[in-house]
Each structure stands twice: as structure tokens, then as C-alpha cells.
Scaffold this motif. Sequence first.
Motif, PDB file in Angstrom:
ATOM      1  N   GLY A  86       1.029  -3.245  -6.717  1.00  0.00           N
ATOM      2  CA  GLY A  86       0.789  -2.340  -5.601  1.00  0.00           C
ATOM      3  C   GLY A  86      -0.673  -1.991  -5.459  1.00  0.00           C
ATOM      4  O   GLY A  86      -1.476  -2.201  -6.376  1.00  0.00           O
ATOM      5  N   GLN A  99       9.464  -4.706  -2.200  1.00  0.00           N
ATOM      6  CA  GLN A  99       8.580  -5.765  -2.678  1.00  0.00           C
ATOM      7  C   GLN A  99       9.348  -6.834  -3.451  1.00  0.00           C
ATOM      8  O   GLN A  99       9.007  -8.013  -3.397  1.00  0.00           O
ATOM      9  CB  GLN A  99       7.470  -5.160  -3.546  1.00  0.00           C
ATOM     10  CG  GLN A  99       6.333  -6.112  -3.898  1.00  0.00           C
ATOM     11  CD  GLN A  99       5.476  -6.466  -2.697  1.00  0.00           C
ATOM     12  OE1 GLN A  99       5.714  -6.013  -1.573  1.00  0.00           O
ATOM     13  NE2 GLN A  99       4.485  -7.305  -2.920  1.00  0.00           N
ATOM     14  N   ARG A 122       6.023 -13.190   4.025  1.00  0.00           N
ATOM     15  CA  ARG A 122       5.298 -12.310   3.101  1.00  0.00           C
ATOM     16  C   ARG A 122       4.009 -11.810   3.721  1.00  0.00           C
ATOM     17  O   ARG A 122       3.698 -10.622   3.676  1.00  0.00           O
ATOM     18  CB  ARG A 122       4.975 -13.061   1.799  1.00  0.00           C
ATOM     19  CG  ARG A 122       6.215 -13.409   1.010  1.00  0.00           C
ATOM     20  CD  ARG A 122       5.883 -14.074  -0.319  1.00  0.00           C
ATOM     21  NE  ARG A 122       7.059 -14.780  -0.818  1.00  0.00           N
ATOM     22  CZ  ARG A 122       7.238 -15.139  -2.067  1.00  0.00           C
ATOM     23  NH1 ARG A 122       6.308 -14.892  -2.968  1.00  0.00           N
ATOM     24  NH2 ARG A 122       8.336 -15.756  -2.432  1.00  0.00           N
ATOM     25  N   TYR A 182      -0.760 -10.206  -4.905  1.00  0.00           N
ATOM     26  CA  TYR A 182       0.199  -9.172  -4.508  1.00  0.00           C
ATOM     27  C   TYR A 182       1.454  -9.798  -3.914  1.00  0.00           C
ATOM     28  O   TYR A 182       2.567  -9.326  -4.140  1.00  0.00           O
ATOM     29  CB  TYR A 182      -0.458  -8.242  -3.487  1.00  0.00           C
ATOM     30  CG  TYR A 182       0.410  -7.133  -2.961  1.00  0.00           C
ATOM     31  CD1 TYR A 182       1.042  -6.241  -3.834  1.00  0.00           C
ATOM     32  CD2 TYR A 182       0.593  -6.954  -1.595  1.00  0.00           C
ATOM     33  CE1 TYR A 182       1.828  -5.205  -3.340  1.00  0.00           C
ATOM     34  CE2 TYR A 182       1.369  -5.920  -1.102  1.00  0.00           C
ATOM     35  CZ  TYR A 182       1.983  -5.050  -1.972  1.00  0.00           C
ATOM     36  OH  TYR A 182       2.764  -4.034  -1.482  1.00  0.00           O
ATOM     37  N   MET A 211       8.803  -7.483 -10.653  1.00  0.00           N
ATOM     38  CA  MET A 211       7.873  -8.045  -9.669  1.00  0.00           C
ATOM     39  C   MET A 211       7.048  -9.157 -10.306  1.00  0.00           C
ATOM     40  O   MET A 211       6.794 -10.185  -9.674  1.00  0.00           O
ATOM     41  CB  MET A 211       6.959  -6.950  -9.122  1.00  0.00           C
ATOM     42  CG  MET A 211       7.650  -6.013  -8.161  1.00  0.00           C
ATOM     43  SD  MET A 211       6.458  -4.922  -7.343  1.00  0.00           S
ATOM     44  CE  MET A 211       6.978  -3.338  -7.941  1.00  0.00           C
TER      45      MET A 211
END
Lengths: 252, 252
Positions: free
Chosen positions: A90, A154, A166, A200, B155
Motif C-alpha cells: 500500500g 487488493q 490492474r 504494487y 498480497m
Amino acid sequence: MNTLSPRPVIVAKPSSASHCIECDARHRSVCNAIGERDLERLAAVANPRRLERGQVFIEEGRPAIDFFNITSGTVKLYKMLPDGRQQITGFAGSGHFLGLAVSETYAFTAEAIEPIELCRFSRPKLRTLLDDFPALEKRLLETACNELVAAQEQMLLLGRKTARERVASFLATRYSESSTCGPLSGRISLPMTRAEIADYLGLTIETVSRTLTRFKSEGKIALPSRDEVELLDPHWLLDVAAGQDSRAASFV
Amino acid sequence: MNTLSPRPVIVAKPSSASHCIECDARHRSVCNAIGERDLERLAAVANPRRLERGQVFIEEGRPAIDFFNITSGTVKLYKMLPDGRQQITGFAGSGHFLGLAVSETYAFTAEAIEPIELCRFSRPKLRTLLDDFPALEKRLLETACNELVAAQEQMLLLGRKTARERVASFLATRYSESSTCGPLSGRISLPMTRAEIADYLGLTIETVSRTLTRFKSEGKIALPSRDEVELLDPHWLLDVAAGQDSRAASFV
DNA sequence: CGGGCTCTTGATACGCCTCAATGCCCGTGG
DNA sequence: CCACGGGCATTGAGGCGTATCAAGAGCCCG
């Protein structure tokens, strides 16, 4: 996967006694759980600092002794694998509270991606503050819940969306978040590099670049400069982000 | 990507007045923030239910009016894209608290993957409970933080790990979590189907199956039955999960 | 006006997905 | 007790999307 992380050091330290009163981030951050007349208490334990791009102030695996509140600028939070592969979990901007950990050690690394200002709180001092201001604890729980929701979104992105989706999601999210604190134009800023966007979104630099170029050639965005994007068709972007791309499957 | 979600209905409702005292999940769950002598208060607002496999009790986008505590069995939490692609964001077992939402609507769907028991709390009743027992709120914040850490780890998995590493991570995590509540053997149970594992790891059924087969042929695991895995080399699995696979790159 | 970035663009490789068939397990009914 | 059927899991062949490798272009700053 890109970039190798830099040296961990803290620098500077400006500001005066009751800096909290004039803090830009106060209204956005958890600090707004504390009334104006108690700000002195808060200011007494809040330790303001200034950091430059590349400086790490939370490091994965290190003892979690401090908590931070970003008051200006943007940081990236990431985890790494031993071979250097990196996942940014993040980006945190002004008003964001960091370092909340039950565990003894931090679970991620936090690094400034531009010059930032932040407030540091030591663990015991924050503890007493929490005990004295239950509203603060409630606010922390609220923000933690919001972060969980964002994290789930996410995971959906990383697990199931295409590169196109994305990048569209990324732009769309940046768009809606920027619009909450300023005039609503189609223009968004990207303080992070392509490498950071890639880390990310779980992609490579090249794929991010190609996808942006493609959006541009399709007339959906403009790229006036390296760190700015103009959304020419926000609604279309939102559709793509949600997996509703007209040029994708959908054999009707 | 697999499975289309089923009908949302709640059934059954056993148990008596002060069921909390004899609740298996109590010591594991946030309920342990409430002392034994106050359990009556808790029991008064906790509404126990029983659900079968496939039953949905939290649905993404629906108004968030209830909170749940799983007391037995396993549920999956997931988000979906309009075309049916699905990402499971987590599995929640006995003691897990669900539905914490600041927003007006749920951010994910929760569905039983085997027969389960849970307690339902209405929002206002939970609110008063939280006001009366600050320790409960602290516990909730704690668990939310732990879930955030888990989400960040996931993630990393979804964004940067290979199929091999994802499956190894999954087995390793199941292993370490199962060992906390029982004798430490190399045997773990998989109450979920291959499709659910795939939707959790951001892979397809086939890739999960192939990877498990490959681990087996490499002598690292055994597959005594459909829903059981025997880890023959846990340490090796942990290495692979962390991206330290000896058969991968590392050109030294 | 170079030097060192980041970013873009192109050619190729490969890991995982897709599609398709087969195998296995287990409950059901003859 | 065994034949049958439906799920779920496994296995195989081939294609696609993104990664990888490799230049080249644009930009900032001295």
C-alpha cells in the motif's frame, strides 16, 4: 523485484511545542479523536520528524517499538522475498497511521517515496494515550477495518485481475481518493515511479508502461508528464477496473 | 473463476440460555475479553445458529447489520467480479470474528464450506456490549491487526510468488496453524476443495492439482485422501514457501 | 552537452491458463 | 453386492498473457 532497499536512518526534527494544533493532517487522521483542548497531551508525546525520499523508518522484522502518523508526503509499505522480489502492500499519505502491530516485530517495511513529515509515538506513550482517550482506540479500530477492506480489494486485484484491469483499478482508485481532498478534475498525480506501481500491482515495469501507453493510444488518458495522468474517460476506466472491459471476452 | 455462488438463507437455531459458558470457541475468540461472571450478558445478545455447506450468511454489498463469531467449522470469505472470477480472501475457523465493518455494507461474502456453528450479534447490541466492555474493543483491534498482517502476507503471495511457492505457502500456513491446536504431526486436513484452494491462491484448479502431484512425486508430501495431506518434509516446504526453492534460479 | 536516471518500445520465452478427456470416490438403487 | 451416475480430482495438449532480455528515447541536472 525491482529496487534494492536503502539504509535505515532517521534525520531532521523541526517544529515546536504544541505543533498538533497547526497540523494539516489532524482532521484526516486518527488524531481527530482527541479534542482541541487535549491537544497539548497529544503534542507532548508526538515526536515530529522530516524524511527524504528513500529513507526507511519501519523495517520488516525489526522490533516494533514506535508508531507513526504521516503528516505530509507519501510512503510505500512493502514486503520482500529473500531474492529481492518485492510486493508493495500500500501507499500511505497524509493522515495515515502506521505501525500498529500486536506482534513484537513489524510485518512490513515503510519507506518515504518523496520528502515527508511524520510524527513518531513510542509504544508505552501511545498505550497511556489510548487508555486516557478511548475514542482514539475506536478510531484506530475504524481505520484498521478500512484498511482490511482495502487489502481484500487488493487481493482480488492481485489474484484475479488482468494487467489492464490492474492498471485501470490503480488509476481509478487514485482518482477517487484524490477527489476527496481537492477539486474534482480528471488529473491525478503519481508520486511513485513505474517500478513502484509495478511492485504494487504485481506486474513488471514494462507491463505497466505498455498498458499506460495503450490507454493513451485508445484516447482514454493523457500523460502530460512523468508523474501526472489525465483521465479523459473516468467512467470507462471504472468499468475496466471492475472487469467490465468491452474489448474483453463477453461473447454476446 | 470457478463455482457460482448459491442462495443466501439462514436455518436452524439450537442451544439454550447461557450457551457461552460451554462454548468451545470462547477461549480462542474475542469473547475471552469478557470475564466468566459477565458471560450472561454476552449470551443474552449472542444468537447461535447452525449452517450447512454452501450457505451464505454475509453477502458482499448487502447492508452490514450483523456480526458473527464462528464457533465450529470453517467458512470462506470471498469477493467476486461481475463475470464470475472469484478471489477467496481468507478462510475463517472456530473463534474467528466476522463482519466488522465501518461501512454500511459488507465488503465480502462469507459462506460455510462445511457444516458450521456461529453466533450472530446485531449491530446495536454489539455496540452496547463494546461500550460496556472496553477490553472487548481492544481485543477486536488486536485481531484486526493480525488480519492485516495476514492480508499483507497474502498480497505478497498473490503478487510475487510462483504457483509452486503459493501451494507450499498454503500447506505451510495450514501446518503451523493446525499445530497450535493439537498434537504436532505432519498431517493436515483440507476442508476446502481444490477449486477453493485455487481461488484462494489466485491459481486454477489444474495448477493446484499439478503442483500437489509434483510435490508428491518429489517425495515431499503424501496424499492419503482427497482432503488430507501429509507433510514429509515440513522444513523444505517452508523454504519453498519463502522463495528459497533450491530447484529455482539461484545461479551460484 | 554529456551522464545517469527513468521510461518506453520491441523480440522472444515461459509459466500458467484453457480446453478436453479420463480417473477416482462415494452415494444410490437395483 | 455390484452396476450406475455425478462430483471432484487428475492428467494431457496447446495457446495466451505477461515476464524477460535488450535497445533506444526522453528527461533532469550538473
